[in-house]
Design a protein around this motif. Structure first.
Motif, PDB file in Angstrom:
ATOM      1  N   GLU A   1       0.818  -1.206   0.000  1.00 29.84           N
ATOM      2  CA  GLU A   1       0.000   0.000   0.000  1.00 29.84           C
ATOM      3  C   GLU A   1       0.858   1.264   0.000  1.00 29.84           C
ATOM      4  O   GLU A   1       0.467   2.280  -0.554  1.00 29.84           O
ATOM      5  CB  GLU A   1      -0.980   0.008   1.173  1.00 29.84           C
TER       6      GLU A   1
ATOM      7  N   ALA B   1       0.486   4.197  -2.623  1.00 30.43           N
ATOM      8  CA  ALA B   1       0.324   5.600  -2.234  1.00 30.43           C
ATOM      9  C   ALA B   1       1.329   6.473  -2.975  1.00 30.43           C
ATOM     10  O   ALA B   1       0.990   7.560  -3.453  1.00 30.43           O
ATOM     11  CB  ALA B   1       0.486   5.747  -0.723  1.00 30.43           C
TER      12      ALA B   1
ATOM     13  N   ARG C   1     -10.834  11.357  -3.963  1.00 25.89           N
ATOM     14  CA  ARG C   1     -11.702  10.185  -3.836  1.00 25.89           C
ATOM     15  C   ARG C   1     -11.143   9.084  -4.724  1.00 25.89           C
ATOM     16  O   ARG C   1     -10.962   9.275  -5.927  1.00 25.89           O
ATOM     17  CB  ARG C   1     -13.143  10.484  -4.225  1.00 25.89           C
TER      18      ARG C   1
ATOM     19  N   LEU D   1      -7.728  -1.162   2.617  1.00 25.40           N
ATOM     20  CA  LEU D   1      -8.122   0.252   2.592  1.00 25.40           C
ATOM     21  C   LEU D   1      -7.530   1.052   3.746  1.00 25.40           C
ATOM     22  O   LEU D   1      -7.051   2.173   3.541  1.00 25.40           O
ATOM     23  CB  LEU D   1      -9.644   0.375   2.592  1.00 25.40           C
ATOM     24  N   SER D   2      -7.536   0.510   4.947  1.00 23.18           N
ATOM     25  CA  SER D   2      -6.993   1.267   6.078  1.00 23.18           C
ATOM     26  C   SER D   2      -5.486   1.467   5.924  1.00 23.18           C
ATOM     27  O   SER D   2      -4.953   2.521   6.285  1.00 23.18           O
ATOM     28  CB  SER D   2      -7.326   0.586   7.406  1.00 23.18           C
TER      29      SER D   2
ATOM     30  N   ARG E   1      -4.988   4.234   3.286  1.00 21.83           N
ATOM     31  CA  ARG E   1      -5.288   5.544   3.883  1.00 21.83           C
ATOM     32  C   ARG E   1      -4.117   5.985   4.776  1.00 21.83           C
ATOM     33  O   ARG E   1      -3.664   7.117   4.710  1.00 21.83           O
ATOM     34  CB  ARG E   1      -6.571   5.499   4.693  1.00 21.83           C
TER      35      ARG E   1
ATOM     36  N   GLU F   1      -1.701   9.276   4.168  1.00 25.05           N
ATOM     37  CA  GLU F   1      -1.553  10.300   5.203  1.00 25.05           C
ATOM     38  C   GLU F   1      -0.098  10.431   5.647  1.00 25.05           C
ATOM     39  O   GLU F   1       0.355  11.523   5.980  1.00 25.05           O
ATOM     40  CB  GLU F   1      -2.469   9.977   6.383  1.00 25.05           C
TER      41      GLU F   1
ATOM     42  N   THR G   1      -8.657  15.839   2.325  1.00 26.70           N
ATOM     43  CA  THR G   1      -9.528  14.777   2.821  1.00 26.70           C
ATOM     44  C   THR G   1      -9.498  13.656   1.785  1.00 26.70           C
ATOM     45  O   THR G   1      -9.502  13.918   0.579  1.00 26.70           O
ATOM     46  CB  THR G   1     -10.978  15.249   3.038  1.00 26.70           C
ATOM     47  N   ILE G   2      -9.438  12.434   2.268  1.00 21.15           N
ATOM     48  CA  ILE G   2      -9.304  11.278   1.379  1.00 21.15           C
ATOM     49  C   ILE G   2     -10.448  10.315   1.643  1.00 21.15           C
ATOM     50  O   ILE G   2     -10.660   9.876   2.775  1.00 21.15           O
ATOM     51  CB  ILE G   2      -7.953  10.575   1.610  1.00 21.15           C
ATOM     52  N   ASP G   3     -11.190  10.017   0.601  1.00 14.71           N
ATOM     53  CA  ASP G   3     -12.258   9.025   0.673  1.00 14.71           C
ATOM     54  C   ASP G   3     -11.872   7.870  -0.241  1.00 14.71           C
ATOM     55  O   ASP G   3     -11.403   8.086  -1.360  1.00 14.71           O
ATOM     56  CB  ASP G   3     -13.595   9.607   0.209  1.00 14.71           C
ATOM     57  N   ILE G   4     -12.078   6.643   0.244  1.00  9.64           N
ATOM     58  CA  ILE G   4     -11.778   5.461  -0.556  1.00  9.64           C
ATOM     59  C   ILE G   4     -13.018   4.581  -0.588  1.00  9.64           C
ATOM     60  O   ILE G   4     -13.473   4.092   0.444  1.00  9.64           O
ATOM     61  CB  ILE G   4     -10.583   4.671   0.024  1.00  9.64           C
TER      62      ILE G   4
END
Length: 113
Positions: A3, A7, A30, A41-42, A45, A49, A61-64
């Motif tokens: 991940e 990223a 998004r 996913l976690s 994220r 960050e 702000t990040i939405d997945i």
């Protein structure tokens, strides 16, 4: 933890976009990671960050989203929704499924200033 490399790849895509169409920073990002993409996913994220300070992603702000996948069932000849490669066909119970979507990781929306 792949991940972190994902990223980094997402940040490169944003920086390349910034070179083509200049902007100050990203305010909202998004992403869509399909149920079969193999992305935690976690962890993604957390990785985003962690690399954000000092980049165009800082304070974004990040939405997945994680949409379900679809697969073609060979025995019943139907397209069905699945959450895992181990799921049986919800129509016939067969396990001969060919994934047709849900393996993608993509930037869906980018808001910038």
């Amino acid at each position: 933890m792949h991940e972190l490399s994902l990223a980094g790849g997402i940040l490169r895509v944003l920086e390349q976009t910034r070179e083509r169409d200049p902007f100050e920073r990203v305010t909202h990002l998004r992403l869509e990671a399909g149920a079969l993409s193999g992305v935690e996913l976690s962890a993604l994220r957390f990785a985003l960050e962690a690399i954000a300070p000092g980049t165009c992603l800082e304070h974004a702000t990040i939405d997945i989203d994680e949409p379900a996948a679809t697969a073609w069932c060979l025995p019943c000849g139907q397209s069905v929704e699945i959450r895992s490669r181990l799921d049986p066909c919800p129509l016939c119970g067969g396990f001969q499924l060919q994934a047709t979507s849900g393996t993608e990781l993509r930037v869906m929306e980018l808001q910038v200033i």
